[in-house]
Design a protein around this motif. Structure first.
Motif, short mmCIF file in Angstrom:
data_model
loop_
_atom_site.label_atom_id
_atom_site.label_comp_id
_atom_site.label_asym_id
_atom_site.label_seq_id
_atom_site.Cartn_x
_atom_site.Cartn_y
_atom_site.Cartn_z
N PHE A 29 -24.46 66.67 16.69
CA PHE A 29 -24.49 65.55 15.89
C PHE A 29 -23.32 65.19 15.04
N ILE A 30 -23.09 64.27 14.74
CA ILE A 30 -21.88 63.54 13.89
C ILE A 30 -22.77 62.49 13.16
N VAL A 31 -22.80 62.75 11.75
CA VAL A 31 -23.56 61.60 10.79
C VAL A 31 -22.50 61.09 9.95
N LEU A 32 -22.48 59.90 9.99
CA LEU A 32 -21.68 58.87 9.51
C LEU A 32 -22.38 57.95 8.48
N TRP A 33 -21.98 57.54 7.33
CA TRP A 33 -22.43 56.61 6.54
C TRP A 33 -21.45 56.10 5.65
N GLY A 34 -21.68 54.85 4.92
CA GLY A 34 -20.86 54.07 4.24
C GLY A 34 -21.77 52.84 3.84
N LYS A 35 -20.93 52.11 2.96
CA LYS A 35 -21.41 51.07 2.19
C LYS A 35 -20.95 49.63 2.64
N ILE A 36 -21.87 48.88 3.00
CA ILE A 36 -21.62 47.31 3.64
C ILE A 36 -21.60 46.30 2.32
N THR A 37 -20.71 45.62 2.51
CA THR A 37 -20.72 44.51 1.36
C THR A 37 -20.29 43.14 1.90
N GLU A 38 -19.81 43.19 3.19
CA GLU A 38 -19.00 41.85 3.64
C GLU A 38 -19.85 40.99 4.45
N LEU A 39 -21.13 41.26 4.68
CA LEU A 39 -22.12 40.62 5.65
C LEU A 39 -22.51 39.51 4.72
N LYS A 40 -22.56 38.09 5.40
CA LYS A 40 -23.37 36.98 4.86
C LYS A 40 -24.70 36.88 5.34
N GLU A 41 -25.59 35.92 4.84
CA GLU A 41 -26.73 35.71 5.41
C GLU A 41 -26.73 35.27 6.74
N GLY A 42 -27.82 35.37 7.34
CA GLY A 42 -28.03 35.09 9.01
C GLY A 42 -28.09 36.27 9.76
N LYS A 43 -27.83 36.12 10.97
CA LYS A 43 -27.97 37.08 11.89
C LYS A 43 -26.32 37.62 12.20
N ASN A 44 -26.38 38.86 12.08
CA ASN A 44 -24.96 39.70 12.26
C ASN A 44 -25.42 40.85 13.42
N ARG A 45 -24.39 40.67 14.37
CA ARG A 45 -24.60 41.82 15.56
C ARG A 45 -23.57 42.86 15.21
N TYR A 46 -24.01 44.11 15.54
CA TYR A 46 -23.25 45.25 15.20
C TYR A 46 -22.85 45.96 16.57
N CYS A 47 -21.78 46.70 16.74
CA CYS A 47 -21.60 47.27 17.89
C CYS A 47 -20.94 48.66 17.37
N ILE A 48 -21.28 49.75 18.10
CA ILE A 48 -20.84 51.06 17.91
C ILE A 48 -20.01 51.59 19.17
N PHE A 49 -18.60 51.92 18.83
CA PHE A 49 -17.79 52.33 19.80
C PHE A 49 -17.72 53.86 19.82
N TYR A 50 -17.36 54.34 20.78
CA TYR A 50 -16.84 55.89 20.93
C TYR A 50 -15.79 55.89 21.84
N ASN A 51 -14.49 56.00 21.00
CA ASN A 51 -13.32 56.03 21.72
C ASN A 51 -12.97 54.79 22.52
N SER A 52 -13.34 53.67 21.87
CA SER A 52 -13.18 52.34 22.54
C SER A 52 -14.12 51.95 23.47
N HIS A 53 -15.07 52.79 23.93
CA HIS A 53 -16.35 52.35 24.81
C HIS A 53 -17.47 52.07 23.92
N ILE A 54 -18.16 50.74 24.28
CA ILE A 54 -19.17 50.45 23.50
C ILE A 54 -20.31 51.55 23.89
N ILE A 55 -21.19 51.81 22.88
CA ILE A 55 -22.18 52.86 23.26
C ILE A 55 -23.66 52.15 22.80
#
Length: 141
Positions: A98-124
C-alpha cells in the motif's frame, strides 16, 4: 509460460490471475486530518456528507511496484482541470502493498467536481465530490 486462449475454449477467465493496473483501496474526503512521523493520528469525517472547503483527502493505493507517480486531478463541470497533485513513490525493484497519500484541498468551488487518480499517466479510478452551495437561512437553524 505462454498461454493462448481461443473463444469458446470453456475456460473460466476469472480463475486466471490478471493484474492490469494497481487499484485504489480507498479514497476519502475529510473535514480534518492530523499526521505526524508519517502516521495518521486523527481524522474526522464530514457530517451528513456535506463537504466544505478547505478539506483533506486520504488516498490508499494497493499493489505498486518500482518507482512511479500517482496523480490526483480535479475537474469542474466544464471538464477543465482545476487542481493537480503529483506524488512520486518507490525505488527500482521495490514492491509496496500500500501507498498512503494525503493532503489539503483549498481550490475547489461549490458544485460538482470530478476527480481522477492516475498511476504513471494511466487512469485507475474516478469519482465525484459535490460541494453544496451557501447555506440557506432555513439550514442555519
Amino acid at each position: 509460460m505462454l498461454l493462448f486462449l481461443a473463444p469458446g475454449c470453456k475456460l473460466d477467465m476469472k480463475k486466471f490471475p490478471y493484474v492490469n493496473y494497481p487499484y485504489v483501496a480507498s479514497f476519502e474526503v475529510l473535514k480534518h486530518l492530523e499526521y505526524t512521523n508519517d502516521k495518521i493520528i486523527n481524522k474526522k469525517k464530514f457530517k451528513n456528507k456535506r463537504i466544505t472547503m478547505p478539506c483533506f483527502f486520504l488516498l490508499k493505493v494497493a499493489e505498486l511496484e518500482n518507482k512511479g507517480t500517482i496523480s490526483l486531478v480535479f475537474y469542474n463541470t466544464a471538464n477543465r482541470r482545476i487542481s493537480r497533485r503529483v506524488f512520486e513513490y518507490g525505488k527500482p525493484g521495490g514492491y509496496y502493498n500500500f501507498i498512503v497519500l494525503w493532503g489539503k484541498i483549498t481550490e475547489l468551488k461549490e458544485g460538482k467536481n470530478r476527480y481522477c487518480i492516475f498511476y504513471n499517466s494511466h487512469i485507475i479510478y474516478e469519482g465525484d465530490v459535490i460541494l453544496p452551495g451557501k447555506t440557506s437561512p432555513a439550514e442555519k437553524k
